[in-house]
Structure formats: structure tokens, C-alpha cells
Design an enzyme around this catalytic site. Structure first.
Site, PDB file in Angstrom:
ATOM      1  CG  ASP A  57     -28.333  22.402   9.852  1.00  0.00           C
ATOM      2  OD1 ASP A  57     -27.672  23.406   9.427  1.00  0.00           O
ATOM      3  OD2 ASP A  57     -28.431  21.183   9.726  1.00  0.00           O
ATOM      4  CD  GLU A 242     -25.754  23.632   2.384  1.00  0.00           C
ATOM      5  OE1 GLU A 242     -26.104  22.498   1.997  1.00  0.00           O
ATOM      6  OE2 GLU A 242     -25.040  23.773   3.237  1.00  0.00           O
ATOM      7  CG  ASN A 314     -22.351  23.768   7.098  1.00  0.00           C
ATOM      8  OD1 ASN A 314     -22.541  24.091   8.140  1.00  0.00           O
ATOM      9  ND2 ASN A 314     -22.700  22.589   6.681  1.00  0.00           N
ATOM     10  CD  GLU A 387     -35.940  19.613  32.247  1.00  0.00           C
ATOM     11  OE1 GLU A 387     -37.267  19.501  31.939  1.00  0.00           O
ATOM     12  OE2 GLU A 387     -35.483  19.411  33.310  1.00  0.00           O
ATOM     13  CG  ASN A 406     -39.806  16.374  32.727  1.00  0.00           C
ATOM     14  OD1 ASN A 406     -39.610  17.612  33.121  1.00  0.00           O
ATOM     15  ND2 ASN A 406     -39.398  15.343  33.627  1.00  0.00           N
ATOM     16  CG  ASP A 495     -37.927  16.276  37.450  1.00  0.00           C
ATOM     17  OD1 ASP A 495     -37.769  16.965  36.148  1.00  0.00           O
ATOM     18  OD2 ASP A 495     -39.144  15.837  37.843  1.00  0.00           O
TER      19      ASP A 495
END
Length: 501
Positions: A57, A242, A314, A387, A406, A495
Site C-alpha cells: 500500500d 478501495e 488486492n 541500511e 537511522n 552502521d
């Protein structure tokens, strides 16, 4: 985001790096190990956007040269019911945040915890977001979402990644509002027009008739974007089901929605084809509060199962423009086989689409695994977040650390892999690699593929965050290529990284 500045220099940390012995058969084993963990890691596919969790969505907003995408966290339901369970949505109380500046490398910013922010609410599905620069000199973000099927709620922030707050303590629309005479006033879609006025669409529930369900609604928002400034009006959307959404193009309101599964037994338009079942259609208007002004235009996005991108599901799309191009964000069941489930868990994908702005025409789009092309290369010589990925070894885990938005990658005893696409080494050949890490673990870095010897390897064994640096001993050829980070170590945290020339 966390930054390396102000910490011990990379040179000072060099002595903390231990040599690593690389087995000759490691690369071959890695290629085999990661062969079936994701549709993206060892291919050039761009969809789904994230391959380590389920999302659905989508909505999007641009800010400071990046597009931020938000979605339903199907993965929360998956974690509750397991691979043999069903995606019936009742356990979902978080929203997912990601962003990109190039359309292939996506930064995962974590979750919006609606259960904590709005404990009075039930669920959080199908967000829709907009933003505007306000008198205080800040850009304010308004994120509307389905509070289950009972209404639509709103969160606000002055950053695209939060912190978020609940300004109302209740739904902005539900059945207590006059004119909201639909069973499910959910799936909100928001837009701000060229006069700075906000508009909100929503709706769903049991249809009154198959052809004209009479469940789509629109309302003008107040100047504060968290109140209503008009009566609630109907949108006569044929075979409406919808997934309301709203755009404003060339002085025209563009309403998009998901059509129902009903057979198309009635169809009054002789020059427009019937929309296929559970596909996306659009309507346009110059006076959106007048139901008679809405004109049905066409079907523009078929069910992903109809084009063999996963099974039938959907449908929910968002149309947006970024760096001069139009895109459709949607969801499909890309990852079910990789997570060994048939429960109906979805993932967000994106396709480029050519929109005729002058005539406000949206052509037929099509879901693919390939997805959009990369808009600009990734710069490996500036700080990049762990990430940020274009592909991973499947069920990689991340956790929030430090500043809001973060995340850091978490190691396991088994090897995991992160990949970024289109890194530009055409002008500079790096001399060193550095990464901010914590705990006991290793990182092997490959460029272009997982074959051969890593160009550099790091070993970390420290209880505090540290920046490790090491000289690159294996030459990296000039050009644009992919970078693979193979890491492991139970509790090891990764990180951020960059190359140095």
C-alpha cells in the site's frame, strides 16, 4: 543519520584491524549460498524495493532531492502468524519508511509505531502523505492512514522520518462525521492543490450495487490540514472497491482507485474498455465536490497476478513525479516463495510511466521484476548507510540506533549480504575502505560480483562503536559496478561505510 565526523580518525584505527585469511573456495560458495535468497541480489532487478521484509500500500513524498516511500508493514503480520499463517492484517500497527535518490538503492528508515503514537487506534494500513513549507520556515509532513476499517487517522512531523506525533487523538474521518455514510471510511488519499488547499479521499465497504457501489468520498481539508472544511461529497466511481488516491495535474484533480472483483455485467461507456477485475482506474474533475463533474477516464494498472508478477492479490497504487519522471508505486507478492509462505504477504514495487500532463492522460502501466532504471550513480566516496541496499541475502535484520530514522545492519552467525548498485569508480580508484561497526564480526567487500577474493576485509572485536579502516590490496577496476558486503557475527552491528582515495 549517524556520521563519522568527530570520532577517532580512520588512520588511528588501522591497527585495530586484524588480517583475515580468505579460502580459495569462499567466493564460489557465496555465489551458491545466496543464489535463491532474493529476486534482486544476483540479478539486475529493482523490484521489490525491499527484499528483506514484506511491505504494501505505498505512498510517496519528495524532500531535499529524495523520494520517501511509506507503506503498510505486512511483515509485522508475518512475524505474528508465521509462514503458515494468513495475512489478515489485524496485527499490523506500524508503517514502513524508506527513501532513495536514484530509484534502485533504497534506505530503510525503520518503522512508525502507531500503537505507541496513537494507542487509541486499532491498526495502521495504507498511508498517504503530503508536505508543505509553512510560516515557521519548516516543511511539515501530514501522513494519513487507515485506522483499520473504521476510519482514517493522521500523524504530523517536521521531518520525513519523524519523530511523528498524533495531533488529534482521534480519526480525522469516520462514521461519526456527517456525510461519511460508508462502512469503511479508510484508505485515505491526500493532495494539496495549486492554491495550497488540501483534499482527502477515502472509502470502502459493502457495495450498494455492483456497478456503482457508492462508497467513494472526498472532502476539503482545513488550513491546518487536520480538520475538515467542506461537506463530504461522493465520487461516482464505477466498480469501486478501495485504495483511494489523489493527484493534482495541470489544474485537474485525478482520483485513482482499485476496482472490485465483481463481474463487469454493466458498462455504459462505448469508447472505454471495461476495467479488468481488481485493477486500478482513474477519474478526473475540475470541481471535485460536485459528484457530476467526475469523469471516468480509463483503467491504467492491471492486477499484478494478471501480468505474472506473483499471484492475484488486492491492488493499491500511488502516482508520483520525481526528477522529471512519473512513477507508479504498487504492491505484488514478490517474496512469498523466498519466505516459504503462501499467506498473501505483499511487497512494494515501482515502475516508470509516461503521463500526458497536458491532457491529463495516464497510460497503462505494468508490474515487472525489473523496475525503474537508476537515475544517477551511487558515490562510494561519501558516507553511505549500511541500511541503503539494492539487494540483500534475504532475511537480513536491522535495528534503530542513534538519530531518528537511522538503522544499522545486524550480523548473525551465518553470513549475510548487502548489495548497492551502480557505484561510480570511473574517476577515482580507492586506496582504503572504512566502516563504522560494533561488536565481534567480519566484513568482506566484493566489487562487481561475489567471485574471487574480497577487495578488502575487516575484523571487528570491540564493545563500543568504532571506525575501522584498511588499505585495499586487490585492485578495483575503473567503471560503475555493484558493491557486496558479506558480514557475520552474532550481535555484530554495521552502521555506515565509505571508500577513500
Amino acid at each position: 543519520m549517524a556520521f563519522l565526523g568527530g570520532r577517532e580518525s580512520a588512520e588511528a584505527q588501522t591497527n585495530a584491524v586484524k588480517p583475515i585469511v580468505v579460502k580459495e573456495n569462499l567466493a564460489e560458495n557465496l555465489a551458491e549460498k545466496f543464489a535463491n535468497v532474493s529476486p534482486k541480489l544476483t540479478s539486475n532487478d529493482g523490484n521489490p524495493l525491499l527484499d528483506f521484509m514484506f511491505t504494501a500500500d505505498p505512498t510517496a513524498v519528495e524532500y531535499n532531492g529524495r523520494i520517501y516511500v511509506y507503506g503498510t508493514n505486512d511483515h509485522q503480520q508475518y512475524e505474528h502468524v508465521g509462514k503458515d499463517g494468513k495475512n489478515s492484517y489485524e496485527h499490523i500497527r506500524t508503517l514502513v519508511m524508506i527513501s532513495t535518490d536514484d530509484m534502485v538503492n533504497w534506505t530503510y528508515h525503520g518503522l512508525i509505531d502507531t500503537a505507541k503514537l496513537a494507542p487509541w487506534s486499532q491498526n495502521s494500513w495504507a498511508p498517504s502523505i503530503t508536505s508543505r513549507l509553512e510560516a515557521d520556515g519548516k516543511t511539515h509532513f501530514y501522513l494519513y492512514y487507515s485506522n483499520g476499517g473504521g476510519g482514517s487517522a493522521v500523524l504530523t512531523s517536521t521531518s520525513p522520518v519523524g519523530p511523528w506525533s498524533d495531533p488529534l487523538g482521534k480519526n480525522i474521518v469516520d462514521r461519526s462525521v456527517p456525510g461519511v455514510d460508508v462502512d469503511a471510511p479508510f484508505d485515505p488519499g491526500v493532495v494539496i492543490d495549486d492554491q495550497g488547499t488540501g483534499w482527502l479521499t477515502f472509502g470502502g465497504g459493502t457495495p450498494k450495487t455492483k456497478y456503482m457501489p457508492d462508497n467513494a468520498r472526498i472532502v476539503k481539508l482545513g488550513a491546518d490540514m487536520i480538520s475538515l472544511a467542506s461537506n463530504v461529497a461522493k465520487i461516482p466511481a464505477p466498480y469501486f472497491f478501495e485504495a483511494s488516491d489523489l493527484n493534482f495535474i495541470n489544474g485537474t484533480w485525478v482520483y485513482t482507485y482499485n476496482t472490485s472483483w465483481e463481474q463487469r455485467t454493466e458498462w455504459p461507456y462505448t469508447n472505454i474498455d471495461k476495467p479488468t477485475q481488481c485493477s486500478m482506474s482513474y477519474m478526473t474533475s475540475k470541481t471535485p465536490l460536485n459528484p457530476d463533474s467526475w469523469k471516468y477516464r480509463d483503467n491504467y494498472f492491471k492486477n499484478t497476478g494478471d501480468v505474472n508478477v506473483g499471484p492475484l492479490t488486492n491492488n493499491h497504487t500511488h502516482l508520483f513525479k520525481f526528477k522529471g519522471k512519473y512513477y507508479i508505486a504498487y504492491h505484488a507478492m514478490y517474496l512469498q516463495d523466498y519466505f516459504s509462505t503462501k499467506g498473501g504477504f505483499r511487497n512494494v514495487g515501482i515502475e516508470e510511466i509516461q503521463v500526458d500532463e497536458e491532457n491529463v492522460n495516464i497510460p497503462m502501466g505494468k508490474a515487472t521484476f525489473k523496475g525503474p532504471s537508476q537515475l544517477n550513480p551511487l558515490n562510494p566516496f561519501v558516507l553511505q548507510q549500511a541500511e541503503t541496499t539494492a539487494g540483500t541475502s534475504g532475511q537480513v535484520q536491522f535495528e534503530a540506533v542513534g538519530n531518528v530514522g537511522n538503522m544499522v545492519a545486524k550480523g548473525k552467525t551465518d553470513k549475510q549480504c548487502l548489495m548497492v548498485r551502480g557505484a561510480d569508480f570511473s574517476k577515482q580508484i580507492p586506496a582504503k575502505f572504512e566502516a563504522r561497526v560494533k561488536g565481534k564480526g567480519t566484513i568482506d567487500v566484493y566489487v562487481n560480483d561475489l567471485k574471487g577474493t574480497p577487495v578488502v576485509s575487516l575484523i571487528c572485536d570491540g564493545k563500543e562503536w568504532t571506525t575501522l579502516s584498511k588499505k585495499i590490496k586487490h585492485k578495483i577496476d575503473k567503471g560503475v559496478g555493484n558493491i557486496y558486503f558479506v558480514f557475520n557475527g552474532e550481535g555484530f552491528l554495521f552502521d555506515e561505510w565509505k571508500f577513500i582515495y
